[in-house]
Design an enzyme around this catalytic site. Structure first.
Site, PDB file in Angstrom:
ATOM      1  N   GLU A   9       0.812  -1.221   0.000  1.00 56.82           N
ATOM      2  CA  GLU A   9       0.000   0.000   0.000  1.00 56.82           C
ATOM      3  C   GLU A   9       0.839   1.261   0.000  1.00 56.82           C
ATOM      4  O   GLU A   9       0.392   2.315  -0.439  1.00 56.82           O
ATOM      5  CB  GLU A   9      -0.937   0.007   1.214  1.00 56.82           C
ATOM      6  CG  GLU A   9      -1.943   1.138   1.187  1.00 56.82           C
ATOM      7  CD  GLU A   9      -3.105   0.934   2.148  1.00 56.82           C
ATOM      8  OE1 GLU A   9      -3.590   1.934   2.681  1.00 56.82           O
ATOM      9  OE2 GLU A   9      -3.524  -0.215   2.346  1.00 56.82           O
ATOM     10  N   ASP A 116      -3.055  -2.837   3.436  1.00 57.79           N
ATOM     11  CA  ASP A 116      -3.407  -2.882   4.858  1.00 57.79           C
ATOM     12  C   ASP A 116      -4.593  -3.820   5.077  1.00 57.79           C
ATOM     13  O   ASP A 116      -5.543  -3.836   4.286  1.00 57.79           O
ATOM     14  CB  ASP A 116      -3.753  -1.488   5.375  1.00 57.79           C
ATOM     15  CG  ASP A 116      -2.530  -0.590   5.463  1.00 57.79           C
ATOM     16  OD1 ASP A 116      -1.402  -1.114   5.389  1.00 57.79           O
ATOM     17  OD2 ASP A 116      -2.711   0.633   5.608  1.00 57.79           O
ATOM     18  N   ASP A 118      -7.463  -4.160   6.402  1.00 61.43           N
ATOM     19  CA  ASP A 118      -8.749  -3.654   6.864  1.00 61.43           C
ATOM     20  C   ASP A 118      -9.619  -3.441   5.641  1.00 61.43           C
ATOM     21  O   ASP A 118      -9.219  -3.742   4.509  1.00 61.43           O
ATOM     22  CB  ASP A 118      -8.586  -2.368   7.677  1.00 61.43           C
ATOM     23  CG  ASP A 118      -7.843  -1.269   6.917  1.00 61.43           C
ATOM     24  OD1 ASP A 118      -7.687  -1.392   5.684  1.00 61.43           O
ATOM     25  OD2 ASP A 118      -7.419  -0.291   7.555  1.00 61.43           O
ATOM     26  N   TYR A 333      -0.052  -2.768  13.631  1.00 62.76           N
ATOM     27  CA  TYR A 333      -0.977  -1.981  12.821  1.00 62.76           C
ATOM     28  C   TYR A 333      -1.911  -1.188  13.732  1.00 62.76           C
ATOM     29  O   TYR A 333      -2.574  -1.762  14.607  1.00 62.76           O
ATOM     30  CB  TYR A 333      -1.787  -2.916  11.924  1.00 62.76           C
ATOM     31  CG  TYR A 333      -2.591  -2.219  10.866  1.00 62.76           C
ATOM     32  CD1 TYR A 333      -1.979  -1.419   9.901  1.00 62.76           C
ATOM     33  CD2 TYR A 333      -3.982  -2.361  10.819  1.00 62.76           C
ATOM     34  CE1 TYR A 333      -2.722  -0.784   8.929  1.00 62.76           C
ATOM     35  CE2 TYR A 333      -4.735  -1.725   9.846  1.00 62.76           C
ATOM     36  CZ  TYR A 333      -4.102  -0.940   8.899  1.00 62.76           C
ATOM     37  OH  TYR A 333      -4.849  -0.311   7.932  1.00 62.76           O
TER      38      TYR A 333
END
Length: 717
Positions: A9, A116, A118, A333
């Protein structure tokens, strides 16, 4: 030999992947994007020799936009935006990144996504998939997802050896949110901007009066608290307070079991009974073991609240710093809803990594030597990331001021979670005097345990003098004290985060963005004490919607949408179904607002222009001076009495008190020099007061319309 394209990312994540998987043997082969280098190296993946290619994006590559001509304010009506076609388009500043991905995709056999872990990361992952699969043909089984929580060698190696598949439903929930935010934000922003520019000269040149489905409920919380303060009506109440001195430096302060009473006469009668009794008796002494519990593991919401309240760093800045610490491999994270550690995590290894710290190394070694206790388990789990914790030792010299503060907080919180509860003994002494009960508490801390490493929580010792059960004594001080109820304080950032989290406004990853947005839009601002208050424009907008009966500044509508997005992520509802339901409801709200928009215009006119001219007419109830409200009062003068003085006494001047005993201004009742026997006699004769407004003798009857009766009714406690 298989080619595997690894897409991260951010460039910093790509660099960490290259560093830990290549053992320093990677080659930088350039690339089409200046800031997104491409690395290549050989690797052994599950026993197979492969060629690894690593590069990155920089967040979202695409934006969701209206197609032409619906992005032109003058070309279409606002109502058309509910159904206007939209599309995801490559952002104009991301063309080099897209070309870089297309070139890196040539000849690959597997795509490994390192976005990431999520929902937002999953959405970016599918943007990458869309770009790569248009450049080269890949079977769905060859599109993989790396799952990791920290940028450490162990996490990255474990992720590449255990690749999973991306989850379309998580990406769909984000696409649903993006479409709803785009449509509704554009609809109500255009409506507000176009119509309110004519409502006030103050807004004539305002380029944008934006509306957002999350920012307005966030603003609503700020405005609601400000209105509670402005509409607050102070009431006078009385307490009985007892003090007992034992020795030079030991004083026991006893609190009244009734806490407080709002009726002066009733309190005075009880006070006189205590005075007549002359002495108090100890009726109970209890000494019990008491623990102070260590904190739960750190989720994002708890992190933001803690940093805001203890370090005075706002949530938006704190998340940026946490993200930087994560990218540098120092903490896990920072976007996580989880507040418990799964047993698969080796916490002692994490503690051991802190054993050489000059700040908490000794404490860490004590945990390893036997003081370790597995952290308490919270009730939240996002099934993606563990709680925020340190993964690598850092020193003060490695980080700047705020970076170190946040790293220190994360580390101390983690160590505190792995510690024992603090232990102590609490002594409760109960005394009775004249039929009234008083209580004094004392605390003796025996073992600090987690408090030794955790300065963000206090457990103050309050040692009591020695008392004996059945002991009779004369208090050194017994006072009937008068007080005034105070308005609630303005919201702190921690308060605001709690309200948003409780009401379902935003997520752990977006709450800080919405708080920043209402400040950027000039709808709210922070006081010097870092408390939120609405600007006149913010107040006017919320008041206008409230006046017309629209609820778009309240949290229920957005909370319902957030719940729907969770259902999409859990495969219990389709993206199209959520969008259809939400837009249908909001279209009704839109028509309601349009029909009553004059109320919003009037609120803007009244609350933006009028206060600028009449602010000096505002009077502070504390000091009596004009130009500010009580919650912003900085005067050191004693507060004005709010109780009407006796008819035969002069009214108190500004800044003076009216004594509740003698009715004269200029002093508190505790300093009254009038003859107490005269006051006592008046109370005992049962002489009833006559209301100076309506002439009623004694207590007002039920249903009385007298302003004094209304004012003296205590609020629900």
């Amino acid at each position: 030999m298989k080619f595997i394209l690894n897409v991260a990312e951010k460039p910093s994540v790509a660099k960490a992947i290259m560093k830990y998987l290549s053992n320093g043997r990677a080659e930088n082969v350039g690339g089409r994007s200046k800031f997104n280098p491409v690395y290549e190296f050989d690797y052994n993946l599950q026993g197979e020799h492969v060629k690894m290619r690593v590069t990155s994006v920089q967040g979202h590559v695409m934006n969701m936009e209206f197609v032409e001509p619906y992005n032109n304010w003058k070309s279409v009506s606002i109502e058309e935006l509910f159904t206007a076609p939209i599309q995801k388009m490559i952002s104009s500043d991301k063309n080099d990144i897209v070309k870089n991905l297309q070139e890196c995709s040539r000849g690959i056999d597997i795509l490994a996504l390192w976005l990431d872990c999520d929902r937002e990361g999953e959405n970016i992952a599918f943007e990458v998939v869309d770009i790569v699969t248009k450049a080269t043909q890949l079977r769905p089984n060859n599109i993989k997802r790396a799952v990791f929580s920290a940028l450490t060698k162990v996490d990255i190696e474990n992720a590449i050896q255990n690749l999973e598949y991306p989850k379309q439903e998580l990406s769909e929930s984000v696409d649903a949110r993006m479409e709803l935010d785009l449509r509704l934000g554009a609809i109500f922003t255009r409506l507000q901007t176009l119509r309110l520019r004519n409502a006030s000269p103050f807004l004539a040149n305002q380029p944008l009066i934006s509306w957002g489905p999350c920012q307005f409920p966030t603003l609503g919380f700020v405005v609601k608290r400000q209105l509670e303060i402005l509409n607050f009506k102070p009431e006078q109440y009385w307490t009985l307070d007892m003090k007992v001195n034992r020795g030079a430096n030991k004083t026991a302060e006893f609190s009244w079991s009734r806490a407080r009473l709002f009726d002066f006469t009733s309190t005075l009668v009880l006070y006189e009974k205590c005075i007549e009794a002359g002495q108090a008796e100890i009726v109970s002494i209890e000494k019990n073991e008491k623990n102070k519990c260590r904190p739960y593991p750190l989720s994002t919401i708890s992190f933001q609240k803690l940093v805001s309240s203890k370090l005075k760093i706002d949530s938006d800045e704190s998340m940026k710093i946490a993200e930087k610490l994560y990218n540098n491999g120092l903490i896990s994270y920072p976007r996580t809803e989880t507040d418990f550690f799964k047993t698969t995590i080796n916490l002692k290894n994490l503690i051991e990594s802190q054993a050489e710290s000059g700040d908490w190394g000794d404490y860490s070694r004590r945990l390893l030597d036997g003081d370790f206790k597995w952290p308490k388990a919270g009730q939240h789990d996002d099934n993606s990331h563990p709680p925020i914790h340190p993964v690598k030792l850092a020193t003060r010299q490695d980080l700047n001021g705020k970076e170190w503060q946040i790293y220190e907080l994360v580390t101390r919180h983690f160590l505190a979670c792995c510690s024992l509860d603090a232990k102590g003994f609490e002594t409760v002494v109960i005394a009775q005097m004249g039929g009234e009960t008083f209580e004094a508490k004392g605390l003796q801390v025996v073992e600090l345990n987690f408090l030794e490493i955790y300065p963000y929580m206090k457990w103050s010792e309050n040692e009591l003098p020695i008392f004996n059960d059945g002991e009779v004594f004369v208090p050194n001080e017994l006072m009937m004290n008068e007080h005034t109820t105070q308005p609630p304080p303005l919201l702190s950032e921690s308060d605001l985060i709690s309200l948003m989290d409780k009401s379902g406004i935003g997520t752990d990853a977006t709450i800080h963005q919405h708080i920043k947005t209402i400040q950027d839009r000039k709808y709210a601002e922070k006081t010097p004490n870092q408390l939120f208050k609405p600007t006149q424009l913010g107040m006017a907008l919320v008041q206008g919607y409230a006046n017309m009966g629209a609820r778009i500044h309240e949290p229920e509508l957005r909370a319902k949408t957030e719940k729907g997005m969770n259902e999409v992520a859990a495969r219990n509802k389709s993206r199209q179904e959520l969008i259809r339901e939400t837009l249908g409801e909001m279209e009704d709200v839109y028509r309601f607002v349009v029909d009553r928009f004059n109320m919003l215009s009037d609120a803007v006119k009244n609350l933006i222009t009028a206060p600028l001219q009449s602010n000096n007419q505002i009077t502070c109830y504390k000091c009596g001076e004009s130009g500010h409200y009580a919650n912003n009062c900085t005067s050191t003068r004693p507060p004005l009495s709010i109780r009407a003085v006796n008819e035969n006494q002069a009214a108190p001047q500004q800044g003076q008190n009216a004594c509740f005993k003698c009715g004269k201004p200029g002093h508190f009742a505790n300093a009254c020099t009038e003859d107490k026997n005269k006051t006592n006699k008046q109370a005992k004769t049962g002489k009833k007061k006559v209301c100076e407004l309506c002439g009623v003798e004694g207590r007002h009857p039920k249903g009385s319309t007298c302003e004094h009766a209304k004012r003296k009714k205590p609020a629900n406690k």
